[in-house]
Structure formats: C-alpha cells, structure tokens
Design a protein around this motif. Structure first.
Motif, PDB file in Angstrom:
ATOM      1  N   UNK A   1       0.834  -1.198   0.000  1.00  0.00           N
ATOM      2  CA  UNK A   1       0.000   0.000   0.000  1.00  0.00           C
ATOM      3  C   UNK A   1       0.874   1.256   0.000  1.00  0.00           C
ATOM      4  N   UNK A   2       0.471   2.234  -0.753  1.00  0.00           N
ATOM      5  CA  UNK A   2       1.255   3.461  -0.845  1.00  0.00           C
ATOM      6  C   UNK A   2       1.097   4.337   0.391  1.00  0.00           C
ATOM      7  N   UNK A   3       2.125   5.097   0.648  1.00  0.00           N
ATOM      8  CA  UNK A   3       2.093   6.050   1.765  1.00  0.00           C
ATOM      9  C   UNK A   3       1.912   7.431   1.141  1.00  0.00           C
ATOM     10  N   UNK A   4       0.831   8.084   1.483  1.00  0.00           N
ATOM     11  CA  UNK A   4       0.536   9.377   0.867  1.00  0.00           C
ATOM     12  C   UNK A   4       1.136  10.517   1.691  1.00  0.00           C
ATOM     13  N   UNK A   5       1.092  11.680   1.074  1.00  0.00           N
ATOM     14  CA  UNK A   5       1.557  12.878   1.770  1.00  0.00           C
ATOM     15  C   UNK A   5       0.730  13.123   3.034  1.00  0.00           C
ATOM     16  N   UNK A   6      -0.571  12.822   2.944  1.00  0.00           N
ATOM     17  CA  UNK A   6      -1.449  12.979   4.121  1.00  0.00           C
ATOM     18  C   UNK A   6      -0.978  12.061   5.249  1.00  0.00           C
ATOM     19  N   UNK A   7      -0.520  10.866   4.890  1.00  0.00           N
ATOM     20  CA  UNK A   7      -0.005   9.935   5.913  1.00  0.00           C
ATOM     21  C   UNK A   7       1.243  10.527   6.584  1.00  0.00           C
ATOM     22  N   UNK A   8       2.075  11.156   5.782  1.00  0.00           N
ATOM     23  CA  UNK A   8       3.302  11.754   6.331  1.00  0.00           C
ATOM     24  C   UNK A   8       2.926  12.869   7.313  1.00  0.00           C
ATOM     25  N   UNK A   9       1.933  13.663   6.944  1.00  0.00           N
ATOM     26  CA  UNK A   9       1.492  14.752   7.831  1.00  0.00           C
ATOM     27  C   UNK A   9       0.890  14.174   9.118  1.00  0.00           C
ATOM     28  N   UNK A  10       0.098  13.098   8.948  1.00  0.00           N
ATOM     29  CA  UNK A  10      -0.467  12.450  10.149  1.00  0.00           C
ATOM     30  C   UNK A  10       0.639  11.900  11.037  1.00  0.00           C
ATOM     31  N   UNK A  11       1.687  11.359  10.408  1.00  0.00           N
ATOM     32  CA  UNK A  11       2.825  10.855  11.187  1.00  0.00           C
ATOM     33  C   UNK A  11       3.440  11.988  12.017  1.00  0.00           C
ATOM     34  N   UNK A  12       3.613  13.135  11.405  1.00  0.00           N
ATOM     35  CA  UNK A  12       4.224  14.261  12.133  1.00  0.00           C
ATOM     36  C   UNK A  12       3.337  14.704  13.290  1.00  0.00           C
ATOM     37  N   UNK A  13       2.019  14.696  13.059  1.00  0.00           N
ATOM     38  CA  UNK A  13       1.084  15.076  14.133  1.00  0.00           C
ATOM     39  C   UNK A  13       1.125  14.068  15.283  1.00  0.00           C
ATOM     40  N   UNK A  14       1.136  12.781  14.910  1.00  0.00           N
ATOM     41  CA  UNK A  14       1.222  11.716  15.927  1.00  0.00           C
ATOM     42  C   UNK A  14       2.526  11.817  16.715  1.00  0.00           C
ATOM     43  N   UNK A  15       3.598  12.027  15.980  1.00  0.00           N
ATOM     44  CA  UNK A  15       4.910  12.116  16.621  1.00  0.00           C
ATOM     45  C   UNK A  15       4.907  13.278  17.609  1.00  0.00           C
ATOM     46  N   UNK A  16       4.362  14.418  17.189  1.00  0.00           N
ATOM     47  CA  UNK A  16       4.312  15.590  18.071  1.00  0.00           C
ATOM     48  C   UNK A  16       3.500  15.276  19.330  1.00  0.00           C
ATOM     49  N   UNK A  17       2.376  14.570  19.137  1.00  0.00           N
ATOM     50  CA  UNK A  17       1.527  14.169  20.272  1.00  0.00           C
ATOM     51  C   UNK A  17       2.264  13.240  21.236  1.00  0.00           C
ATOM     52  N   UNK A  18       2.886  12.207  20.652  1.00  0.00           N
ATOM     53  CA  UNK A  18       3.586  11.209  21.479  1.00  0.00           C
ATOM     54  C   UNK A  18       4.754  11.832  22.240  1.00  0.00           C
ATOM     55  N   UNK A  19       5.466  12.719  21.564  1.00  0.00           N
ATOM     56  CA  UNK A  19       6.593  13.389  22.224  1.00  0.00           C
ATOM     57  C   UNK A  19       6.065  14.250  23.372  1.00  0.00           C
ATOM     58  N   UNK A  20       4.965  14.937  23.111  1.00  0.00           N
ATOM     59  CA  UNK A  20       4.407  15.782  24.180  1.00  0.00           C
ATOM     60  C   UNK A  20       3.971  14.931  25.376  1.00  0.00           C
ATOM     61  N   UNK A  21       3.266  13.827  25.072  1.00  0.00           N
ATOM     62  CA  UNK A  21       2.831  12.938  26.164  1.00  0.00           C
ATOM     63  C   UNK A  21       4.003  12.381  26.965  1.00  0.00           C
ATOM     64  N   UNK A  22       5.134  12.191  26.276  1.00  0.00           N
ATOM     65  CA  UNK A  22       6.307  11.583  26.931  1.00  0.00           C
ATOM     66  C   UNK A  22       7.388  12.596  27.283  1.00  0.00           C
ATOM     67  N   UNK A  23       7.019  13.855  27.213  1.00  0.00           N
ATOM     68  CA  UNK A  23       7.989  14.923  27.462  1.00  0.00           C
ATOM     69  C   UNK A  23       8.688  14.764  28.821  1.00  0.00           C
ATOM     70  N   UNK A  24       7.881  14.581  29.859  1.00  0.00           N
ATOM     71  CA  UNK A  24       8.469  14.491  31.204  1.00  0.00           C
ATOM     72  C   UNK A  24       9.264  13.198  31.376  1.00  0.00           C
ATOM     73  N   UNK A  25       8.746  12.120  30.771  1.00  0.00           N
ATOM     74  CA  UNK A  25       9.439  10.835  30.854  1.00  0.00           C
ATOM     75  C   UNK A  25      10.823  10.930  30.196  1.00  0.00           C
ATOM     76  N   UNK A  26      10.870  11.519  28.994  1.00  0.00           N
ATOM     77  CA  UNK A  26      12.157  11.649  28.279  1.00  0.00           C
ATOM     78  C   UNK A  26      13.128  12.530  29.064  1.00  0.00           C
ATOM     79  N   UNK A  27      12.585  13.557  29.664  1.00  0.00           N
ATOM     80  CA  UNK A  27      13.425  14.471  30.443  1.00  0.00           C
ATOM     81  C   UNK A  27      13.950  13.779  31.694  1.00  0.00           C
TER      82      UNK A  27
END
Ligand code: ADP
Ligand code: MG
Length: 213
Positions: A1-27
């Motif tokens: 299955x192809x990965x669309x540009x929309x998927x890439x944008x969703x990945x960036x949004x998810x990544x931003x969310x996950x990083x935010x949720x784990x901000x204190x843990x990573x720190x």
C-alpha cells in the motif's frame, strides 16, 4: 500500500503528540545520564514542526521533511537537534518531489536517515544512543519488506525491535554524547534518545494501523 503525503502529515502530528505525552518521561531519563532536557528539547522541536506544517503541507514529501529538518535544527539544540535534523534532511533527499511513496522508498529514506545520524554523530551500535533503537528497527523492517509482508507488519516488527533496542541500552556503558561523561555510572539507565526514536517508529505504526493496514 502506498504512503501518501497525508499519511506523512499524520505521522508528524502523531509524533508531536507522542513526544508531548512523553515529554516528562524523556526528560526524566535524561536527568539520570544527561542534563535533563531531552523531552523539553524534542517537544520544542515538534511544536515548531506543527506550527510550520501549515505553510508546507501542500508541497511534496521531500520538501515537507526538509522543513521539519530546519525546524528541528533551529529549535531542539543539544546533540539531538543536529542528529534528528540530519536524519530528516537525508530522508528528505530520498523522497524529493514525491507525493506518494512505496514501502521500499520508505525503507530507503529511513536507511538514509540512519546514515545521516551516523555520519554526523559517529556512533555505532552498542554505544548507548538512538542508533541502538533505529538500527535494529531498520533490520526488522527490511526483513519483512524482503519477505513481502504488509507495511503494517513491517512497522510492527520495526517498533518491536526499536522497543527491544531501547531496553537493551539499559546495561550499556555510554561512549558517545553527554552520557559518556559518566562512564560506568551511565550503566543501568535507558537512553533518552533511543526512547524518542522508538516513539517516532511508534507514530509511523499508529498512522498505518489507523488506516487499517
Ligand atoms: P544533549 O545530550 O546535548 O543534552 P539531548 O538530551 O537532546 O542532547 O539528546 C541526548 C540523546 O542524543 C542521547 O540520549 C543519545 O541517544 C543521543 N546522542 C548523543 N550523542 C549521540 C551521537 N554521537 N550519536 C547518536 N546519538 C547521540
Ligand atoms: Mg540532554
């Protein structure tokens, strides 16, 4: 299955969310073997990516990733900023002018990202860095790719390998980056960068799972 540009944008949004949720843990992980800023740095970087996205989301995938690279380099700082910035820049080069990509191209982009990280940071596996999560994840991804598995299976396997990889950093002695200043005392702690890299693979998998495979 192809990965669309929309998927890439969703990945960036998810990544931003996950990083935010784990901000204190990573720190918190970075406070044990570094200077307690990795979560803060990464959250600053992905927040910047989110605010940049609107102005680049209509461009091709390579251009979007290049904008991410610049956002990371200009805001993350520390070791992780230039390293993740280089990773996104190398991936962008592979995906230049693409509006949609195949799993093989995603693999080539991820491989280039790791090459960039290693050229810049000179770390090999076993030195207690992000490379210890990314390198095994890419081997797992490639194995499934060559076996003709689905993209979801490739990413599931990559996430499992990255998760094992980040845990495997616990008994390692750091020989690169700030944690290496601690020598033997770095042993017994999970590497923050390996943990954030795991989260980025998890974000890719989440997007593909939500798409239904
Ligand atoms: P700093 O150590 O400058 O405060 P961060 O805390 O943001 O930067 O990031 C630390 C992470 O960067 C480490 O946990 C490690 O995974 C990664 N890192 C540090 N040096 C290197 C290197 N030479 N190669 C790959 N990764 C590295
Ligand atoms: Mg730090």
């Amino acid at each position: 299955m192809g990965i669309t540009k929309e998927d890439v944008i969703k990945f960036l949004e998810k990544a931003a969310d996950l990083i935010k949720q784990n901000r204190d843990y990573l720190t918190q992980l970075d406070s044990a073997i570094g200077d307690a800023d990795h979560g803060i740095n990464m959250d600053r970087g992905f927040t910047k990516i989110m605010s940049t996205l609107n102005s680049v989301k209509d461009k091709d995938i390579g251009s979007i990733l290049r904008a991410c690279s610049m956002a990371l380099v200009s805001t993350v700082g520390g070791a992780a900023g230039p390293l993740y910035g280089t990773a996104f820049m190398y991936a962008a080069k592979v995906l230049d002018k693409k509006e949609e990509i195949a799993p093989e191209e995603l693999y080539q982009a991820l491989k280039a990202a790791l090459e960039g990280i290693q050229l810049r940071g000179k770390a090999t596996e076993g030195e207690k860095t992000m490379v210890d999560a990314i390198a095994p994840a890419l081997r797992a991804f490639e194995e499934k790719l060559r076996a003709g598995a689905s993209l979801k299976e490739m990413l599931q396997s990559a996430v499992e390998a990255a998760e094992r990889g980040k845990k495997n950093t616990i008994p390692m002695k750091a020989t690169k980056g700030r944690a290496s200043y601690l020598g033997e005392r770095s042993i017994g702690h999970q590497d923050p960068g390996a943990t954030s890299s795991y989260l980025l693979f998890k974000a890719m998998l989440d997007v593909v799972e939500e798409k239904g495979g």
